[in-house]
Every structure is written in structure tokens, then in C-alpha cells.
Design a protein around this motif. Structure first.
Motif, PDB file in Angstrom:
ATOM      1  N   VAL A   1       0.858  -1.178   0.000  1.00 36.85           N
ATOM      2  CA  VAL A   1       0.000   0.000   0.000  1.00 36.85           C
ATOM      3  C   VAL A   1       0.897   1.231   0.000  1.00 36.85           C
ATOM      4  N   ILE A   2       0.688   2.096  -0.968  1.00 30.50           N
ATOM      5  CA  ILE A   2       1.393   3.374  -1.028  1.00 30.50           C
ATOM      6  C   ILE A   2       0.471   4.393  -0.359  1.00 30.50           C
ATOM      7  N   PRO A   3       0.877   4.937   0.790  1.00 28.04           N
ATOM      8  CA  PRO A   3      -0.011   5.850   1.515  1.00 28.04           C
ATOM      9  C   PRO A   3      -0.271   7.144   0.741  1.00 28.04           C
ATOM     10  N   ALA A   4      -1.445   7.715   0.971  1.00 24.32           N
ATOM     11  CA  ALA A   4      -1.767   9.018   0.404  1.00 24.32           C
ATOM     12  C   ALA A   4      -0.692  10.021   0.808  1.00 24.32           C
ATOM     13  N   HIS A   5      -0.341  10.902  -0.105  1.00 26.19           N
ATOM     14  CA  HIS A   5       0.601  12.002   0.110  1.00 26.19           C
ATOM     15  C   HIS A   5       2.060  11.565   0.282  1.00 26.19           C
ATOM     16  N   ALA A   6       2.374  10.286   0.098  1.00 25.68           N
ATOM     17  CA  ALA A   6       3.760   9.818   0.203  1.00 25.68           C
ATOM     18  C   ALA A   6       4.410   9.870  -1.179  1.00 25.68           C
ATOM     19  N   SER A   7       5.624  10.404  -1.257  1.00 27.00           N
ATOM     20  CA  SER A   7       6.332  10.388  -2.536  1.00 27.00           C
ATOM     21  C   SER A   7       6.649   8.940  -2.885  1.00 27.00           C
ATOM     22  N   ASN A   8       6.546   8.616  -4.163  1.00 31.71           N
ATOM     23  CA  ASN A   8       6.809   7.237  -4.576  1.00 31.71           C
ATOM     24  C   ASN A   8       7.268   7.196  -6.018  1.00 31.71           C
ATOM     25  N   LEU A   9       8.016   6.148  -6.334  1.00 29.71           N
ATOM     26  CA  LEU A   9       8.428   5.911  -7.710  1.00 29.71           C
ATOM     27  C   LEU A   9       8.581   4.418  -7.924  1.00 29.71           C
ATOM     28  N   VAL A  10       8.479   4.027  -9.171  1.00 31.48           N
ATOM     29  CA  VAL A  10       8.598   2.620  -9.549  1.00 31.48           C
ATOM     30  C   VAL A  10       9.838   2.474 -10.411  1.00 31.48           C
ATOM     31  N   LYS A  11      10.780   1.640  -9.924  1.00 29.66           N
ATOM     32  CA  LYS A  11      12.022   1.389 -10.654  1.00 29.66           C
ATOM     33  C   LYS A  11      11.951   0.020 -11.322  1.00 29.66           C
ATOM     34  N   PRO A  12      12.427  -0.065 -12.537  1.00 29.84           N
ATOM     35  CA  PRO A  12      12.374  -1.345 -13.238  1.00 29.84           C
ATOM     36  C   PRO A  12      13.386  -2.344 -12.685  1.00 29.84           C
ATOM     37  N   ASN A  13      13.037  -3.594 -12.812  1.00 27.23           N
ATOM     38  CA  ASN A  13      13.939  -4.696 -12.478  1.00 27.23           C
ATOM     39  C   ASN A  13      13.660  -5.772 -13.525  1.00 27.23           C
ATOM     40  N   GLY A  14      13.865  -5.417 -14.792  1.00 25.35           N
ATOM     41  CA  GLY A  14      13.453  -6.270 -15.898  1.00 25.35           C
ATOM     42  C   GLY A  14      11.994  -5.994 -16.225  1.00 25.35           C
ATOM     43  N   ARG A  15      11.430  -6.794 -17.110  1.00 21.53           N
ATOM     44  CA  ARG A  15      10.021  -6.636 -17.466  1.00 21.53           C
ATOM     45  C   ARG A  15       9.134  -7.030 -16.293  1.00 21.53           C
ATOM     46  N   PHE A  16       8.031  -6.297 -16.108  1.00 17.84           N
ATOM     47  CA  PHE A  16       7.083  -6.687 -15.070  1.00 17.84           C
ATOM     48  C   PHE A  16       5.705  -6.114 -15.368  1.00 17.84           C
ATOM     49  N   LYS A  17       4.709  -6.700 -14.705  1.00 22.87           N
ATOM     50  CA  LYS A  17       3.333  -6.233 -14.804  1.00 22.87           C
ATOM     51  C   LYS A  17       2.794  -6.042 -13.393  1.00 22.87           C
ATOM     52  N   MET A  18       1.928  -5.027 -13.244  1.00 22.21           N
ATOM     53  CA  MET A  18       1.329  -4.802 -11.937  1.00 22.21           C
ATOM     54  C   MET A  18      -0.076  -4.236 -12.085  1.00 22.21           C
ATOM     55  N   ILE A  19      -0.835  -4.384 -10.999  1.00 24.97           N
ATOM     56  CA  ILE A  19      -2.165  -3.798 -10.902  1.00 24.97           C
ATOM     57  C   ILE A  19      -2.086  -2.677  -9.877  1.00 24.97           C
ATOM     58  N   LEU A  20      -2.641  -1.522 -10.220  1.00 23.97           N
ATOM     59  CA  LEU A  20      -2.743  -0.406  -9.280  1.00 23.97           C
ATOM     60  C   LEU A  20      -4.212  -0.149  -8.991  1.00 23.97           C
ATOM     61  N   THR A  21      -4.548  -0.122  -7.702  1.00 27.54           N
ATOM     62  CA  THR A  21      -5.905   0.186  -7.268  1.00 27.54           C
ATOM     63  C   THR A  21      -5.844   1.464  -6.443  1.00 27.54           C
ATOM     64  N   VAL A  22      -6.523   2.503  -6.907  1.00 29.59           N
ATOM     65  CA  VAL A  22      -6.557   3.786  -6.216  1.00 29.59           C
ATOM     66  C   VAL A  22      -7.929   3.931  -5.567  1.00 29.59           C
ATOM     67  N   ILE A  23      -7.929   4.196  -4.264  1.00 26.19           N
ATOM     68  CA  ILE A  23      -9.162   4.397  -3.520  1.00 26.19           C
ATOM     69  C   ILE A  23      -9.306   5.908  -3.250  1.00 26.19           C
ATOM     70  N   LYS A  24     -10.308   6.505  -3.846  1.00 29.89           N
ATOM     71  CA  LYS A  24     -10.539   7.938  -3.669  1.00 29.89           C
ATOM     72  C   LYS A  24     -11.548   8.134  -2.561  1.00 29.89           C
ATOM     73  N   SER A  25     -11.040   8.196  -1.340  1.00 24.61           N
ATOM     74  CA  SER A  25     -11.920   8.379  -0.182  1.00 24.61           C
ATOM     75  C   SER A  25     -12.067   9.874   0.102  1.00 24.61           C
ATOM     76  N   GLY A  26     -12.638  10.192   1.233  1.00 17.46           N
ATOM     77  CA  GLY A  26     -12.808  11.586   1.623  1.00 17.46           C
ATOM     78  C   GLY A  26     -11.486  12.246   1.867  1.00 17.46           C
ATOM     79  N   TYR A  27     -11.527  13.433   2.398  1.00 14.93           N
ATOM     80  CA  TYR A  27     -10.300  14.179   2.649  1.00 14.93           C
ATOM     81  C   TYR A  27      -9.462  13.457   3.690  1.00 14.93           C
ATOM     82  N   GLU A  28      -8.184  13.290   3.382  1.00 17.42           N
ATOM     83  CA  GLU A  28      -7.275  12.544   4.264  1.00 17.42           C
ATOM     84  C   GLU A  28      -6.429  13.516   5.060  1.00 17.42           C
TER      85      GLU A  28
END
Length: 112
Positions: free
Chosen positions: A85-112
Motif C-alpha cells: 500500500v502506497i499511503p496518500a501524500h507519500a512520494s513514490n516511484l517505480v524502478k524497473p527490475n526487468g520486465r514486469f506487470k502490476m495492478i494499481l488500485t486507487v481508492i478515492k476516499s474523503g479528505y485525508e
């Protein structure tokens, strides 16, 4: 029918929803709603995502290969079947490590 999403009421093999394209990051929308969205992504070798922040929590699942996800400067190496889980408001980046696939699920809740 909304062609920006995958076909509903039909079984899918998640890892086959999206293919690799040389030198590219490919994104396919599974569901897109005002309350959040689910996308599947493929990354060719050497491809990643630049550092960003989101106002919403994001659930990242690796469905093929390996990827490094850096959250607020902390590195996390994820393998097929692992998620984070990538927390809201946290800086993040995705670095490659060869080919890969991922699913991203974003939950748009109320004000955090």
C-alpha cells in the motif's frame, strides 16, 4: 459499452489483459469510477515511473516479474504475487527490475 474498461461479466486471465511493448509502459483500465480506479500496467525492461505523490491511498500488486517501489525514500523489492500500500501524500516511484506487470488500485476516499 464503455471501451475504456475491460469487458464485464466475463472471466479474464489478469496477466494476459495487457502485453509488453518494447521500450514502453502500457496502461489498461480495468475499472474507472469517481470513487477510485483499477489499472493493469506492463513495463518493458528499463522502463519505470518517475517520482510522484497522490492524494489517495494506492494498492500496488505485482502480477509478473519483479519491481522496486520506493515510498518516501524507502526501497521495497516486490516479486510476483507481492503487494504494497502506497499511503496518500507519500512520494513514490517505480524502478524497473526487468520486465514486469502490476495492478494499481486507487481508492478515492474523503479528505485525508
Amino acid at each position: 459499452m464503455d471501451t475504456s474498461e475491460i469487458e464485464k461479466s466475463k472471466a479474464h486471465i489478469t496477466v494476459e489483459i495487457i502485453e509488453y511493448i518494447p521500450n514502453s509502459v502500457v496502461i489498461k483500465t480495468i475499472l474507472k469510477k469517481s470513487t477510485g480506479n483499477i489499472s493493469v500496467m506492463s513495463f518493458d525492461s528499463g522502463e519505470g515511473l518517475t517520482e510522484k505523490t497522490s492524494p489517495f491511498d494506492t494498492f500496488a500488486q505485482i502480477i509478473e516479474g519483479d519491481a522496486e517501489i520506493v515510498i518516501s525514500g524507502n526501497s521495497n523489492l516486490l516479486h510476483t504475487g507481492q503487494s504494497i500500500v502506497i499511503p496518500a501524500h507519500a512520494s513514490n516511484l517505480v524502478k524497473p527490475n526487468g520486465r514486469f506487470k502490476m495492478i494499481l488500485t486507487v481508492i478515492k476516499s474523503g479528505y485525508e
